[in-house]
Scaffold this active site. Structure first.
Site, PDB file in Angstrom:
ATOM      1  NE  ARG A   1      12.287 -33.335  -5.791  1.00 58.46           N
ATOM      2  CZ  ARG A   1      12.864 -33.139  -4.740  1.00 58.46           C
ATOM      3  NH1 ARG A   1      11.821 -32.794  -3.778  1.00 58.46           N
ATOM      4  NH2 ARG A   1      13.902 -32.603  -4.366  1.00 58.46           N
TER       5      ARG A   1
ATOM      6  CG  ASP B   1      10.265 -25.564 -10.052  1.00 58.28           C
ATOM      7  OD1 ASP B   1      10.099 -25.975  -8.952  1.00 58.28           O
ATOM      8  OD2 ASP B   1      11.467 -25.109 -10.431  1.00 58.28           O
TER       9      ASP B   1
ATOM     10  NE  ARG C   1      11.662 -21.338 -13.907  1.00 56.68           N
ATOM     11  CZ  ARG C   1      10.791 -21.167 -12.915  1.00 56.68           C
ATOM     12  NH1 ARG C   1      10.584 -22.250 -12.333  1.00 56.68           N
ATOM     13  NH2 ARG C   1      10.415 -19.929 -12.565  1.00 56.68           N
TER      14      ARG C   1
END
Lengths: 244, 244
Positions: A49, A51, A197
């Site tokens: 999934r 972002d 990230r």
């Protein structure tokens, strides 16, 4: 019939993969494309999934469709309905009913691309993180190597991450220079929310000399998000592929 | 003071390099940025006048500015005024008054990028030419090699090309595979109008088996635009750099 479909997309103008009330999730667009030639609106299950703003070179979904259709025709039909959007079905195949794009995934591969030069990008806007500072490549490589292995990645997960267990096994993490780009490539069976990230944001701080690679073990053992570095922006992140 | 400035730009939404009545030439935007901090509007001289939709990784211009300004400050000032546009000044330097971005150029380098897979691009829209057909790489390499050298390139120039002399010396022309991309890279002191795109269009026809590499010498000697292949679309073309 269950189909596995591989997708490429530019995540810039979407609110992430997941279906949104606004209808601006990639999932919303893909499911509308599937519904256009299938009587019932099928729900898709995704491998990763992503972002808002994150791109995919090889995202994988599975979907059950009542009609039997040749996989290549399925791709063409999806693409015909996606023409307005930067989303492409690259490939499809029939899989058995036990296959799950999410649960059957053995390894997920991500790439994070940093543009490391003084001037911002003209051609790669929203596709890279522009870091104008001088970066110590060897220090970032050393830091990345210290993140490999099974660890409690609490320090590297988003505060809204819903995973019960914060332990993940990072199987590989390499940092390589490609002209003025630096590629951070990592692989694991599964990742926590924002893990890639947050790891990249921390490695960039190491590259800039604000932290030391040798600090990584203590950042991990702190089990505290504030112990690690900033969250790298979404535009530099690519969901590359999944091994099943 | 004469300054040499290197530019990167995404040519998609511009009407080519050259100044246009519409104001939508890259030159118009760059000269407006230069005028914003310089009393007189300076005219720029460019190394390669790219067509609409063609990109630049290292376009070179020169410009005379009455004010003395540190080259890096000149870049920052241009970029501050270009913020709304996908154009970036990458570097600048002071050059002597005899330097000309156009006339002093010893070698110009172009790259043409083909996306060779069945499905169109999601991430590289307007940045590649999508060719879904199977291509014979070795045949294209053979054809490219036959274009190297001094030739009358009349068969490969646009009907509106204004050059008096159609003879150009192609110094290098390589064709290489990079995953699903094929890069056509060529270098010459100067090119005719549409020469790179017409050479690439012809090589793609060779790659598809519609022509033979061995046909290249007779296409050259025909001195007739209709003897060569189609013009490759502009989005795949990059003006890479200039040697002085």
């Amino acid at each position: 019939m269950r189909y596995k479909v591989t997708l490429e997309y530019d995540g810039t103008r979407f609110e992430g993969w997941q279906s949104q009330p606004s209808g601006k999730g990639v999932q919303d667009i893909v499911e509308r494309a599937l519904a256009a030639f299938n009587p019932e609106t099928p729900r898709t299950i995704v491998a990763g999934r992503t972002d808002a703003g994150v791109h995919a070179l090889g995202q994988v979904i599975h979907v059950d469709i009542a009609r039997e259709i040749a996989p290549i025709k399925l791709c063409d039909a999806i693409n015909a309905h996606l023409r307005k959007y930067p989303i492409i079905a690259l490939a499809a195949e029939v899989v058995d009913e036990h296959f799950s794009a999410r649960i059957s995934a053995k390894k997920r591969h991500y790439r994070y691309v940093v543009l490391n030069r003084r001037m911002p990008p003209a051609l790669l806007v929203n596709r890279v993180w522009h870091v104008p500072h001088r970066l110590n490549l060897a220090a970032m490589q050393e830091g990345a190597a210290l993140l490999v292995g099974p660890h409690d990645f609490t320090s590297f997960r988003s505060s809204v991450c819903q995973a019960k267990n914060p332990v993940r096994t990072l199987q590989a993490f390499t940092v390589t220079q490609h002209d003025v780009q630096i590629w951070f490539e990592c692989a694991a069976r599964a990742f926590l929310h924002h893990q890639v990230r947050n790891m990249v944001g921390t490695l960039i701080e190491i590259g800039r000399g604000k932290r030391k690679a040798a600090d990584i073990p203590s950042i991990i053992t702190a089990r505290d998000r504030s112990a690690a570095g900033l969250t790298a922006p979404p535009g530099g992140l690519y969901f590359v592929s999944v091994d099943y």
